[in-house]
Design a protein around this motif. Sequence first.
Motif, mmCIF file in Angstrom:
data_model
loop_
_atom_site.group_PDB
_atom_site.id
_atom_site.type_symbol
_atom_site.label_atom_id
_atom_site.label_comp_id
_atom_site.label_asym_id
_atom_site.label_seq_id
_atom_site.Cartn_x
_atom_site.Cartn_y
_atom_site.Cartn_z
ATOM 1 N N ARG A 60 -4.506 2.670 -1.052
ATOM 2 C CA ARG A 60 -4.298 2.391 -2.479
ATOM 3 C C ARG A 60 -2.986 1.646 -2.669
ATOM 4 O O ARG A 60 -1.961 2.023 -2.093
ATOM 5 C CB ARG A 60 -4.296 3.709 -3.242
ATOM 6 N N GLY A 61 -2.982 0.572 -3.459
ATOM 7 C CA GLY A 61 -1.749 -0.180 -3.683
ATOM 8 C C GLY A 61 -1.978 -1.351 -4.602
ATOM 9 O O GLY A 61 -2.808 -1.295 -5.531
ATOM 10 N N TYR A 62 -1.235 -2.430 -4.340
ATOM 11 C CA TYR A 62 -1.272 -3.628 -5.165
ATOM 12 C C TYR A 62 -1.451 -4.850 -4.273
ATOM 13 O O TYR A 62 -1.071 -4.842 -3.089
ATOM 14 C CB TYR A 62 0.019 -3.776 -5.983
ATOM 15 N N ALA A 63 -2.017 -5.887 -4.851
ATOM 16 C CA ALA A 63 -2.222 -7.151 -4.144
ATOM 17 C C ALA A 63 -1.865 -8.295 -5.087
ATOM 18 O O ALA A 63 -2.110 -8.230 -6.295
ATOM 19 C CB ALA A 63 -3.665 -7.298 -3.668
ATOM 20 N N LEU A 116 0.838 -1.191 0.000
ATOM 21 C CA LEU A 116 0.000 0.000 0.000
ATOM 22 C C LEU A 116 0.876 1.244 0.000
ATOM 23 O O LEU A 116 1.989 1.240 0.524
ATOM 24 C CB LEU A 116 -0.918 0.015 1.223
ATOM 25 N N GLY A 117 0.332 2.302 -0.584
ATOM 26 C CA GLY A 117 1.036 3.580 -0.604
ATOM 27 C C GLY A 117 1.928 3.745 -1.826
ATOM 28 O O GLY A 117 2.094 2.828 -2.644
ATOM 29 N N ALA A 118 2.475 4.938 -1.963
ATOM 30 C CA ALA A 118 3.385 5.238 -3.070
ATOM 31 C C ALA A 118 4.736 4.601 -2.802
ATOM 32 O O ALA A 118 5.387 4.897 -1.804
ATOM 33 C CB ALA A 118 3.524 6.750 -3.225
ATOM 34 N N ALA A 119 5.142 3.717 -3.690
ATOM 35 C CA ALA A 119 6.412 3.000 -3.544
ATOM 36 C C ALA A 119 7.018 2.787 -4.925
ATOM 37 O O ALA A 119 6.296 2.586 -5.902
ATOM 38 C CB ALA A 119 6.198 1.657 -2.848
ATOM 39 N N PRO A 120 8.346 2.843 -5.032
ATOM 40 C CA PRO A 120 8.990 2.571 -6.324
ATOM 41 C C PRO A 120 8.750 1.122 -6.765
ATOM 42 O O PRO A 120 8.364 0.255 -5.979
ATOM 43 C CB PRO A 120 10.478 2.837 -6.046
ATOM 44 N N ASP A 180 -1.810 -13.043 -10.778
ATOM 45 C CA ASP A 180 -1.391 -11.761 -11.328
ATOM 46 C C ASP A 180 -1.479 -10.666 -10.262
ATOM 47 O O ASP A 180 -2.229 -10.768 -9.290
ATOM 48 C CB ASP A 180 -2.270 -11.383 -12.521
ATOM 49 N N VAL A 181 -0.715 -9.621 -10.483
ATOM 50 C CA VAL A 181 -0.751 -8.462 -9.597
ATOM 51 C C VAL A 181 -1.987 -7.639 -9.931
ATOM 52 O O VAL A 181 -2.263 -7.352 -11.100
ATOM 53 C CB VAL A 181 0.529 -7.620 -9.747
ATOM 54 N N LEU A 182 -2.737 -7.250 -8.899
ATOM 55 C CA LEU A 182 -3.963 -6.488 -9.068
ATOM 56 C C LEU A 182 -3.843 -5.150 -8.362
ATOM 57 O O LEU A 182 -3.254 -5.054 -7.281
ATOM 58 C CB LEU A 182 -5.168 -7.249 -8.496
ATOM 59 N N ARG A 183 -4.390 -4.135 -8.982
ATOM 60 C CA ARG A 183 -4.515 -2.866 -8.266
ATOM 61 C C ARG A 183 -5.539 -3.020 -7.152
ATOM 62 O O ARG A 183 -6.502 -3.774 -7.282
ATOM 63 C CB ARG A 183 -4.950 -1.754 -9.214
ATOM 64 N N LEU A 184 -5.331 -2.301 -6.066
ATOM 65 C CA LEU A 184 -6.167 -2.494 -4.881
ATOM 66 C C LEU A 184 -6.497 -1.158 -4.245
ATOM 67 O O LEU A 184 -5.639 -0.282 -4.132
ATOM 68 C CB LEU A 184 -5.440 -3.389 -3.870
#
Length: 559
Positions: free
Chosen positions: A459-462, A431-435, A468-472
């Motif tokens: 907001r982030g990815y799961a 979660l959060g803004a990350a490179p 597959d990687v999903l937006r979350l």
Amino acid sequence: MARRPLPRIPISGTDRIARSRELARTAADSATDVLQPLITISRGLRLLAAAGRRKWADTPKDRRGPTLFLAAACVLVVTLVPYGPLLGLITVMALAAWTGRERRPVRKGPGDAELARLKALYEALVPYFSVPEDPTPLFAHGGEWTKAFSDHEFDGDGRLTRLRVRYPAYFTDSEAEARARIEQLLHAKSGRGREYLFDWDEESNQLVMSVLSALPTTIAAQRFVTAPGETVLGFTDPGAVPRTVPVADGDGASDAHPVVWRTGPRSAEPHLLAVGHPGSGTTTLLRSIALQALPYGDVLVVDGGGTGEYACLTGRSGVLAVESGLAGALASLEWAAHETERRLIAANRARQAGHAAPEDTRRPLWILLDRPSVFGHLAAADGRTDPQQLLQVPLRHGRAASVTVVVADQFDGLEFLSEPVRTHTRARVVLGAAPREQVEAVLGVPPHTTPTPDVPPGRGYARLGTADVLRLQVPATPDPYDDATAEPHRRAVLALLPDRQSPPGTENPPGTFTESQSPPAAAPDSLSAPGTVPEPAAGNAPVVSSHPLPTTAPVPAEG
């Protein structure tokens, strides 16, 4: 004395022609303005007549007679009706005026600024998609961009929102580094501050770049339509998952696409790890999971941050304990390890006897740990056991014992997580803004989109296992006791909280006992596996070595 005439300015033939053309053009424009209604009606009548001829030509010959008779009957009726011819004429004129009106031409193709953007993007891709040995390069300086670009769409500001790129077959699209360079270039040239999705089609040598819309942040905590053992981590893009659930979104209702995490004996990802920066929403995720788990099981919360973010769960029915101190965390996790072993022994004996597993071994037990790395530092300074070492048994055998472990920590404490936590948490959330590098370090694969520098909380990815990687986007589940919480979100969280437990002095809930009570004696018996603890003689209380499951005093009820 007679006046002498003024000298005349000679006018050449070219000037006369120019003046004549200007006068003719002015007269034509004036006539066009005056006769514009007549021109519009004439154009409409011509179009109506052409449409009538086409309709008559398309009519089969066996139907032309009845059609002609019906038209004549309609004309006769209109003629006989009072004021019929006048009304019919007005109707025909109005229809002709509407049909012959000037329509604004639809622009086909990109404009000048958009063409310049496409050409610049084409020139920027030439060094990556061309080699000197290619006799007919698809990408070349000064080449035709129309051969490489298609399906281009722009927004109101003239920035690309969708683009299909054809690239040569010799491009190394199977290498992550080569693909990352192309994605970074397209991201920079198409406009920063937006999230792009890159869909690589290696078979046809095509890349589709599209701009993703922002995920909704208005979905608050609520009862989701899920089966027991299913937990909604958040919501993702339409089409990313084959399932929708009805949700209350603001003042209305809609169907959202959930990221569902399945736990239990048949789950391939029984435990979860969430990582983020401060304020990214990892605590919100744990609160959301706790509210969804309480109707079906028991919850044990260990808060390493010690900020009181889980005070709303203290004393609630189904909440075994909410610990924020090192001693309480060690006692609670030690009890959880013994409880996991007890469930395994009871289930094993029931299966050997040909019976179903006892009910108390099938009730889900959730262990939620927020920032366990903080306890590691405190334990090392105090010379005590790291609480993460007590998670080895629940993590390794929790799936068979209906025990689920959820760990949340920050990026700066990621290196202090124990090896069992890293190994057995196959469900991952960032979660959060990350490179991209930090996201890849947690999920195992890089994200399929370009992370943006500014994202809302939650907001982030799961990624669940090897999927597959999903937006979350985590549903809004703030602390209801926080003064900064919006009133609708506060009411939504309080409505999901279970009732408070009985006050001290009454019957204790299953699996708990006060410090004045001693654990029931265990009868020595042969165990089915070495290294396990004896099974309790009676009751649901587990065997605890030196610390009972701590009890917490209830906080005052909400106003």
